[in-house]
Design an enzyme around this catalytic site. Structure first.
Site, PDB file in Angstrom:
ATOM      1  N   GLU A 134      -4.585   2.291  -4.506  1.00  0.00           N
ATOM      2  CA  GLU A 134      -3.144   2.397  -4.314  1.00  0.00           C
ATOM      3  C   GLU A 134      -2.543   1.107  -3.772  1.00  0.00           C
ATOM      4  OE1 GLU A 134      -5.434   3.942  -2.703  1.00  0.00           O
ATOM      5  OE2 GLU A 134      -4.989   4.319  -0.573  1.00  0.00           O
ATOM      6  N   ASP A 152       0.854  -1.202   0.000  1.00  0.00           N
ATOM      7  CA  ASP A 152       0.000   0.000   0.000  1.00  0.00           C
ATOM      8  C   ASP A 152       0.880   1.239   0.000  1.00  0.00           C
ATOM      9  OD1 ASP A 152      -1.555   2.206   1.733  1.00  0.00           O
ATOM     10  OD2 ASP A 152      -2.981   0.989   0.620  1.00  0.00           O
ATOM     11  N   ILE A 153       0.598   2.159  -0.936  1.00  0.00           N
ATOM     12  CA  ILE A 153       1.338   3.425  -0.995  1.00  0.00           C
ATOM     13  C   ILE A 153       0.883   4.301   0.160  1.00  0.00           C
ATOM     14  CG2 ILE A 153       1.826   5.483  -2.342  1.00  0.00           C
ATOM     15  CD1 ILE A 153       1.474   3.834  -4.852  1.00  0.00           C
ATOM     16  N   ARG A 200      11.739 -11.293  -9.664  1.00  0.00           N
ATOM     17  CA  ARG A 200      12.189 -12.273 -10.652  1.00  0.00           C
ATOM     18  C   ARG A 200      11.128 -12.495 -11.719  1.00  0.00           C
ATOM     19  NH1 ARG A 200      13.058 -16.923  -6.357  1.00  0.00           N
ATOM     20  NH2 ARG A 200      10.946 -16.168  -6.002  1.00  0.00           N
TER      21      ARG A 200
END
Length: 1006
Positions: free
Chosen positions: A922, A879-880, A911
């Site tokens: 977000e 979460d931003i 990867r």
């Protein structure tokens, strides 16, 4: 068996008799708040003056202010104020004085400074009503609007009275005495059909066949409010002359008498309103504070006022109006400081305090029903009537801080045989006998830090300390009879069969009192089912005498019983799998009905006789969420239970403590649609669509890629404790759970079709409401995939083929190859288009990452691989931090850039076999394959640092971005959603702990 002397028996009988007298003859006193929850402009209210309060038929609360109306769902306020450019957006005037609810339609009437308006709930708009008198003059200042007991609607203005005509949907002027010039402030009808008018110039009454009558006793006195009390009295509040009352049935001219006994300090300035709540209590709002009483003769009168120099119960002096909502909450408005709410259920658990220090150390009861307890200031006594005496301290040492610290009380015990209070301190043993003025030391027990103690039937003592083990002391000579070295002792139980049970920090021990033999129930060679928990915090015997209750650190309550077949003791965890089974227990009390009450580090829990489904009580019931001390618990002879805590002594009657039975309505409160120009939201009322809480269906266009719906359970007593789960039928296969801080369901890129969003919620006690929020989501397909488009394409092709067949049958054979090529080209085009549509349905349009649905498909495949081969994977929920601030400050374009760059940074640090997707808003989700929790946390930390280093440049600004990550590992037998939910909980913990961090699963205990 406990031995009672004759004196002891008499004292015990006297205490029981006292309980009977108190319960039988004490007149019911009003319920008095011990605290309010205050809300004002800082919480979203539009203005500090709350002149009226009402609850609509959905369950929303409404507040009238000097700046329009406010609707409240427990979390957010919606302000309705007239917009000059949008008629119907709010009431006529900014200052709304009174409201009235049509209980059938749910419409709300608002009397304001510029006219009368009706809130049309179905369409969420305001309709305005002109009030024109018989002389053709329009009345703009409307002071009140009231439904009387017969259902008639009245409006009172600055100069007149109007009655609503439902047939014409208009108000008719009621002719009164032409010489009467007054502002009508309240209206009521008595059982005889007389209409009573509370006005700025006195109290008036009239009937259709009688002229306007002035009540002489109140002529020229402002009358502010009228309230029907007990369905047989009417009370009138005044400005400066207190309250007057009349019987509902009495004649006009023999009615009024002043109400005696009210505080002149509160009622003399002005009484704003009177409200009788359902339990019979009467709340009187005045400009000097709040009075609570009852209508019975000699009823207790409680006066509450605001004092600046103290920790205030009220938020201000000037009270305006009281309202009781359907759930039992009491709302108190003020003229200058917003409003407050009081939940009567918060009084189920009460707090006992003594002196200046709230910490309670040590607790015991004597045979007269007195409860003795210790604080850092000394020893205190609470008698059966609730009176507190003390403190008793050590002689001539009251002011010596070092002495009091070293001799601080840690435990208490009462000896019936010697009528002595024994006191364990940090530096030894002390005692208090009858008529003894000071506490005295037992000189033979010095230096021992006593944590717990108890007295046996002959008056001898058993002491448990931190470093001195278990000590058996002669109660008369104070000499040590025997001592057992062991870990820190937390609890001692003397059994009737000559055994002593000792709870310690190193398990449970049983000691033969006569032989001294010790049975270690925590020995390493014992099987798990026969081995005690390591840290034992409590032990007591069940009322039926068949087993023992054990409290433990971090593993809840255990049932200890003896198995004759194996000749050994068995430990069984109570309510395994519940939250209680993870808590640390302070004390356990069993009531007369077989219920267990346990104090914990989070509050108080209750278990019924079935020992299933624990109930939890928190600060909304009056419980101290700071937690409770180990070994500080007792049940008094009046059946009240006491628990000791760092902030006082909690006590309650088990029969009075229960969880809320309120089933709140589940409503949708806000709708947000990305790319939809006509979305109906809570903050932008629409005159063309139903409000979201009234709507049954939401129709999404093909370009509407993301939509979010906010919801609320309308239990407003403690909304932060409400829990939620939701499911989109047709898309979700399992329920999504969430808390009150994230009451939003967000979905992206739904396929065309019809779905049903179902939301369930709990009340403050975690009990699921039987009401359910439900709304249909219809997603319209693109035009080229609609049925009519397909029919059109087929029709065109068939028409062309028929025409071509009729005109050029003879050339079909020659052109068959060409036609085959054309068909193949068309097929290729359709396949390309289908591939493009498939890509659109799996890719997030903004970030280019995979979307939620595609992530689930891939994650389920990985789950299948895990179940076959056991290769673990980790889920990372990302979460931003403070993303809403980015949008609010810099705009959504900047927010989009933050999302894109953050996604690119994260994608570059994983990867090829790992999987990153946008989860919604977000939030991002990542699946790291062939990875355990430790590795997953390391990768998450690497990603977090990379994002923090990346600076987003936007319009010559440098925006720093941080993220919070919750990490969870899949475990054997676990489904995908369970793993995601644990990651979500870890994410939530990280956000609560300050954000910009990684929170991973704790390793499973073995």
């Amino acid at each position: 068996m406990r031995i009672f002397t004759v004196g002891t028996k008499l004292n015990y009988c006297f205490a029981i008799l006292l309980i009977f007298i108190l319960n039988t003859f004490v007149v019911a006193a009003p319920v008095v708040p011990t605290h309010f929850t205050h809300l004002s402009v800082q919480d979203g209210l539009s203005q500090v003056t709350v002149s009226d309060i009402i609850e609509d038929n959905i369950g929303f609360m409404w507040f009238s202010t000097q700046n329009g109306l406010n609707r409240y769902d427990g979390y957010n306020f919606v302000n309705y104020k007239k917009d000059q450019n949008l008629d119907g957006s709010g009431p006529m005037g900014d200052y709304v004085y009174k409201m009235a609810l049509n209980k059938t339609t749910g419409d709300l009437w608002a009397a304001s400074s510029r006219g009368l308006s009706r809130y049309d709930q179905k369409h969420e708009l305001f309709v305005h009503y002109p009030l024109i008198d018989s002389a053709g003059i329009q009345h703009h200042f409307v002071a009140t609007v009231v439904y009387d007991r017969t259902g008639k609607l009245w409006a009172g203005t600055n100069l007149g009275l109007f009655e609503y005509n439902p047939n014409s949907d208009s108000f008719i002027h009621v002719e009164l005495n032409q010489s009467a010039k007054f502002r009508i402030q309240d209206i009521e009808q008595d059982i005889n059909g007389v209409i009573w008018l509370a006005t700025s110039q006195g109290l008036y009454a009239f009937k259709e066949d009688r002229p306007l009558y002035t009540i002489p006793e109140l002529e020229g006195i402002e009358v502010s409010d009228i309230e029907l009390i007990n369905k047989n009295q009417i009370w009138f509040s005044t400005n400066g002359k207190g309250i007057y009352a009349k019987q509902d049935t009495t004649d006009l001219r023999h009615i009024i008498k002043p109400l005696q006994g009210l505080s002149s300090e509160l009622s003399s300035p002005s009484v704003s309103s009177i409200k009788q709540i359902r339990n019979g209590d009467i709340w009187i709002s005045t400009l000097g504070g709040l009075t609570i009483t009852r209508s019975e003769n000699n009823a207790e009168i409680i006066n509450l006022n605001h004092k600046k120099e103290k920790n205030n119960l009220l938020s201000g002096h000037q009270m305006s109006r009281t309202f009781e909502s359907q759930s039992g909450l009491i709302w108190q408005g003020t003229w200058r400081s917003g409003f407050s709410k009081f939940d009567p259920s918060s009084l189920q658990f009460k707090t006992l305090l003594a002196g200046n220090d709230k910490s309670t150390r040590g607790m015991t009861k004597d045979n007269q029903g007195n409860v003795w307890f210790g604080t850092p200031e000394g020893l205190w006594k609470r008698d059966m009537s609730g009176q507190i005496a003390g403190p008793w301290t050590f002689e001539n040492k009251q002011n010596n801080v070092e002495f009091l610290e070293s001799n601080m009380i840690s435990s208490l015990a009462y000896s019936e045989s010697s009528d002595t209070i024994w006191i364990g301190t940090r530096s030894g043993l002390a005692y208090l006998k009858k008529n003894q003025k000071y506490l005295k030391h037992a000189e033979t027990i010095q230096g021992a830090r006593i944590y717990t103690l108890t007295a046996d039937e002959i008056g001898d003592l058993w002491l448990g300390g931190f470093n001195n083990g278990l000590i058996y002391v002669d109660g008369k000579s104070h000499k040590i009879k025997k001592q057992w070295p062991m870990g820190s002792v937390t609890k001692i139980l003397l059994d009737a069969d000559g055994f002593v049970w000792v709870g310690t920090m190193e398990g449970l021990l049983r000691i033969n009192k006569h032989t001294g033999e010790v049975l270690d129930l925590y020995a390493a060679n014992r099987s798990p089912a026969n081995r005690s928990p390591r840290i034992v915090t409590w032990i007591s015997k069940s009322k039926n005498g068949q087993h023992y209750w054990l409290g433990a650190q971090g593993s809840g309550i255990l049932k200890l019983s003896y198995d004759e077949k194996t000749d050994d003791f068995i430990f069984q965890q109570v309510a395994p799998g519940s939250h209680l089974s993870t808590l640390a227990i302070g004390g356990i009390e069993e009531d007369s009905k077989g219920n267990l009450w346990a104090s914990t580090i989070e509050g108080i829990a209750k278990l019924g006789p079935s020992l299933e489904n624990p109930e939890y009580f928190n600060d909304s019931h009056g419980v101290k969420i700071e937690g409770y001390y180990i070994n500080h618990s007792l049940t008094n002879i009046d059946s009240k239970i006491f628990f000791g805590s760092p902030v006082g002594l909690t006590y309650f009657s088990p029969e009075d403590a229960s969880q809320s039975k309120w089933s709140p309505a589940i409503v949708f409160t806000k709708l947000s649609i990305l790319g939809n120009r006509s979305a109906n939201t809570q903050n932008e009322p629409s005159t063309h669509q139903l409000p979201i809480y009234q709507a049954k269906e939401i129709v999404l266009q093909p370009e509407d890629l993301v939509f979010s719906i906010e919801f609320s359970a309308l239990d407003l007593s403690a909304p932060t404790f409400n829990q939620y789960k939701y499911k989109l039928n047709g898309f979700d296969t399992t329920w999504n759970t969430t808390s009150s801080t994230n009451r939003v369901a967000t979905y992206t890129n739904l396929d065309a079709g019809s779905y049903t969003l179902i939301v369930k919620g709990t009340n403050k006690d975690g009990i699921w409401s039987d009401q359910v929020g439900e709304i249909t989501i219809t997603v319209i397909p693109p035009w080229w995939l609609t049925t009519w488009a397909k029919v059109l394409w087929i029709s065109i092709i068939v028409t062309l083929l028929i025409g071509f067949y009729r005109r050029r049958v003879y050339a079909l054979k020659k052109r068959s190859d060409l036609l085959s090529i054309q068909v193949e080209e068309r097929t290729a085009e359709l396949e390309a288009m289908n591939k493009k549509l498939l890509r659109l349905s799996t890719i997030d349009d903004l970030t280019g990452l995979r979307n939620r649905r595609d992530f689930r498909n891939n994650a389920l495949q990985e789950l299948s691989r895990f179940k076959r081969g056991g290769e673990p994977f980790c889920i990372l929920l990302i979460d931003i931090d403070y993303f809403k601030q980015v949008n609010d400050v810099n705009g959504h374009t900047c927010g989009d850039k933050v999302l894109i760059e953050t996604a690119q940074v994260m994608q570059s640090h994983i990867r090829q076999q790992d999987f990153l997707a946008r989860w919604g808003g977000e939030e991002f989700i990542m699946m790291i394959v062939d990875t355990d929790t430790k590795q997953g946390a390391q990768i998450a930390e690497k990603i977090r640092l990379a994002v923090a280093k990346n600076i987003v440049e936007y319009e010559e600004q440098e925006i720093c971005v941080s993220i919070t990550i919750g990490v969870s590992q899949i475990y054997t037998g676990e489904e995908l959603d369970a793993c995601i939910n644990r990651a979500d909980k870890n994410l939530y913990l990280g956000k609560n702990d300050g954000r910009n961090r990684v929170v991973a699963d704790q390793p499973l205990s073995t």
